[in-house]
Design a protein around this motif. Structure first.
Motif, PDB file in Angstrom:
ATOM      1  N   ALA A 157       0.837  -1.201   0.000  1.00  0.00           N
ATOM      2  CA  ALA A 157       0.000   0.000   0.000  1.00  0.00           C
ATOM      3  C   ALA A 157       0.870   1.249   0.000  1.00  0.00           C
ATOM      4  CB  ALA A 157      -0.942  -0.007   1.203  1.00  0.00           C
ATOM      5  N   ASP A 158       1.927   1.247   0.807  1.00  0.00           N
ATOM      6  CA  ASP A 158       2.851   2.386   0.825  1.00  0.00           C
ATOM      7  C   ASP A 158       3.506   2.580  -0.534  1.00  0.00           C
ATOM      8  OD1 ASP A 158       2.258   2.751   3.505  1.00  0.00           O
ATOM      9  OD2 ASP A 158       4.157   1.921   4.237  1.00  0.00           O
ATOM     10  N   LEU A 159       3.907   1.491  -1.168  1.00  0.00           N
ATOM     11  CA  LEU A 159       4.533   1.583  -2.483  1.00  0.00           C
ATOM     12  C   LEU A 159       3.553   2.083  -3.543  1.00  0.00           C
ATOM     13  CD1 LEU A 159       6.760  -1.621  -2.497  1.00  0.00           C
ATOM     14  CD2 LEU A 159       7.547   0.755  -2.554  1.00  0.00           C
ATOM     15  N   ARG A 160       2.283   1.645  -3.460  1.00  0.00           N
ATOM     16  CA  ARG A 160       1.272   2.142  -4.406  1.00  0.00           C
ATOM     17  C   ARG A 160       1.068   3.646  -4.233  1.00  0.00           C
ATOM     18  NH1 ARG A 160      -0.923  -2.974  -3.693  1.00  0.00           N
ATOM     19  NH2 ARG A 160      -2.167  -2.374  -1.915  1.00  0.00           N
ATOM     20  N   ALA A 161       1.030   4.099  -2.987  1.00  0.00           N
ATOM     21  CA  ALA A 161       0.880   5.531  -2.726  1.00  0.00           C
ATOM     22  C   ALA A 161       2.093   6.297  -3.240  1.00  0.00           C
ATOM     23  CB  ALA A 161       0.674   5.781  -1.233  1.00  0.00           C
ATOM     24  N   LEU A 162       3.268   5.770  -3.006  1.00  0.00           N
ATOM     25  CA  LEU A 162       4.495   6.394  -3.492  1.00  0.00           C
ATOM     26  C   LEU A 162       4.499   6.456  -5.008  1.00  0.00           C
ATOM     27  CD1 LEU A 162       7.361   7.488  -2.963  1.00  0.00           C
ATOM     28  CD2 LEU A 162       8.128   5.104  -2.926  1.00  0.00           C
ATOM     29  N   ARG A 163       4.116   5.371  -5.646  1.00  0.00           N
ATOM     30  CA  ARG A 163       4.060   5.348  -7.101  1.00  0.00           C
ATOM     31  C   ARG A 163       3.069   6.380  -7.627  1.00  0.00           C
ATOM     32  NH1 ARG A 163       1.793   4.341 -11.561  1.00  0.00           N
ATOM     33  NH2 ARG A 163       2.740   3.166 -13.248  1.00  0.00           N
ATOM     34  N   GLY A 164       1.921   6.457  -6.973  1.00  0.00           N
ATOM     35  CA  GLY A 164       0.912   7.434  -7.391  1.00  0.00           C
ATOM     36  C   GLY A 164       1.428   8.858  -7.296  1.00  0.00           C
ATOM     37  N   GLU A 165       2.101   9.165  -6.203  1.00  0.00           N
ATOM     38  CA  GLU A 165       2.656  10.512  -6.021  1.00  0.00           C
ATOM     39  C   GLU A 165       3.696  10.823  -7.094  1.00  0.00           C
ATOM     40  OE1 GLU A 165       3.449  14.281  -4.526  1.00  0.00           O
ATOM     41  OE2 GLU A 165       1.770  12.946  -4.116  1.00  0.00           O
ATOM     42  N   LEU A 166       4.580   9.899  -7.352  1.00  0.00           N
ATOM     43  CA  LEU A 166       5.593  10.119  -8.386  1.00  0.00           C
ATOM     44  C   LEU A 166       4.965  10.237  -9.772  1.00  0.00           C
ATOM     45  CD1 LEU A 166       8.436   7.738  -7.178  1.00  0.00           C
ATOM     46  CD2 LEU A 166       8.466  10.244  -7.225  1.00  0.00           C
ATOM     47  N   ALA A 167       3.970   9.405 -10.052  1.00  0.00           N
ATOM     48  CA  ALA A 167       3.292   9.484 -11.357  1.00  0.00           C
ATOM     49  C   ALA A 167       2.611  10.832 -11.525  1.00  0.00           C
ATOM     50  CB  ALA A 167       2.286   8.338 -11.492  1.00  0.00           C
ATOM     51  N   ARG A 168       1.974  11.355 -10.461  1.00  0.00           N
ATOM     52  CA  ARG A 168       1.328  12.684 -10.541  1.00  0.00           C
ATOM     53  C   ARG A 168       2.365  13.764 -10.815  1.00  0.00           C
ATOM     54  NH1 ARG A 168      -1.553  10.360  -6.675  1.00  0.00           N
ATOM     55  NH2 ARG A 168      -0.445  11.240  -4.906  1.00  0.00           N
ATOM     56  N   ARG A 169       3.496  13.674 -10.118  1.00  0.00           N
ATOM     57  CA  ARG A 169       4.565  14.658 -10.339  1.00  0.00           C
ATOM     58  C   ARG A 169       5.056  14.601 -11.775  1.00  0.00           C
ATOM     59  NH1 ARG A 169       4.744  18.387  -6.214  1.00  0.00           N
ATOM     60  NH2 ARG A 169       4.210  17.270  -4.321  1.00  0.00           N
ATOM     61  N   LEU A 170       5.257  13.398 -12.283  1.00  0.00           N
ATOM     62  CA  LEU A 170       5.753  13.235 -13.649  1.00  0.00           C
ATOM     63  C   LEU A 170       4.731  13.758 -14.657  1.00  0.00           C
ATOM     64  CD1 LEU A 170       7.938  12.213 -15.535  1.00  0.00           C
ATOM     65  CD2 LEU A 170       6.871   9.942 -15.424  1.00  0.00           C
ATOM     66  N   GLU A 171       3.477  13.489 -14.389  1.00  0.00           N
ATOM     67  CA  GLU A 171       2.406  13.935 -15.288  1.00  0.00           C
ATOM     68  C   GLU A 171       2.351  15.463 -15.388  1.00  0.00           C
ATOM     69  OE1 GLU A 171      -2.217  13.405 -14.799  1.00  0.00           O
ATOM     70  OE2 GLU A 171      -1.194  11.451 -14.998  1.00  0.00           O
ATOM     71  N   HIS A 172       2.658  16.148 -14.306  1.00  0.00           N
ATOM     72  CA  HIS A 172       2.590  17.606 -14.279  1.00  0.00           C
ATOM     73  C   HIS A 172       3.934  18.266 -14.558  1.00  0.00           C
ATOM     74  CE1 HIS A 172      -1.076  16.491 -12.091  1.00  0.00           C
ATOM     75  NE2 HIS A 172      -1.569  17.501 -12.791  1.00  0.00           N
ATOM     76  N   CYS A 173       4.924  17.478 -14.882  1.00  0.00           N
ATOM     77  CA  CYS A 173       6.246  18.027 -15.147  1.00  0.00           C
ATOM     78  C   CYS A 173       6.402  18.237 -16.648  1.00  0.00           C
ATOM     79  CB  CYS A 173       7.336  17.097 -14.617  1.00  0.00           C
ATOM     80  SG  CYS A 173       8.957  17.881 -14.622  1.00  0.00           S
TER      81      CYS A 173
END
Length: 133
Positions: A96-112
């Motif tokens: 669950a922690d890794l899924r949350a981490l992945r989601g946060e990084l994916a959001r950052r990448l999407e907005h970069c």
């Protein structure tokens, strides 16, 4: 067999074998006349058990308990089941922690989408004041 033979047979570094001995996970081996450690099949079996348990993510304390339980074949396996259930729960928490981490990084990448480092959302998020970014 000597420690190097045991290491090769199990894919374990010599230093790790000595560490497991110091931690009480392996019984002390007998020594020959030249004072070399001499390992038996029991050591190979036990070290293989430790290696497989560690590969499945069990902690050293859990492995120690599992070994103690394995040494008494008449004992109930309820404690083994409880250790395994707790371990699965911990794995689920980490997933669950890794899924949350992945989601946060994916959001950052999407907005970069900035053309320069100065506009990089990922680097901004990593900066000391990046929590607000």
């Amino acid at each position: 067999m000597k420690i190097g033979d045991l290491a090769r047979a199990t894919g374990t570094r010599v230093e790790t074998i000595r560490y497991y001995e110091a931690e009480g996970l392996l019984p002390p081996p007998a020594r020959n006349a030249a004072n070399y450690r001499i390992y038996e099949q029991e050591h190979l079996d036990r070290l293989s058990f430790v290696r497989r348990s560690r590969a499945l993510g069990f902690s050293l304390d859990q492995v120690r308990t599992l070994l103690r339980l394995a040494d008494d074949p008449r004992a109930s396996c309820a404690e083994v089941d409880a250790i395994t259930a707790r371990h699965i729960a911990e794995i689920d928490r980490k997933l669950a922690d890794l899924r949350a981490l992945r989601g946060e990084l994916a959001r950052r990448l999407e907005h970069c989408d900035g053309p320069t480092i100065a506009d990089c959302q990922i680097l901004r998020a990593l900066s000391p004041d990046g929590a607000e970014a």
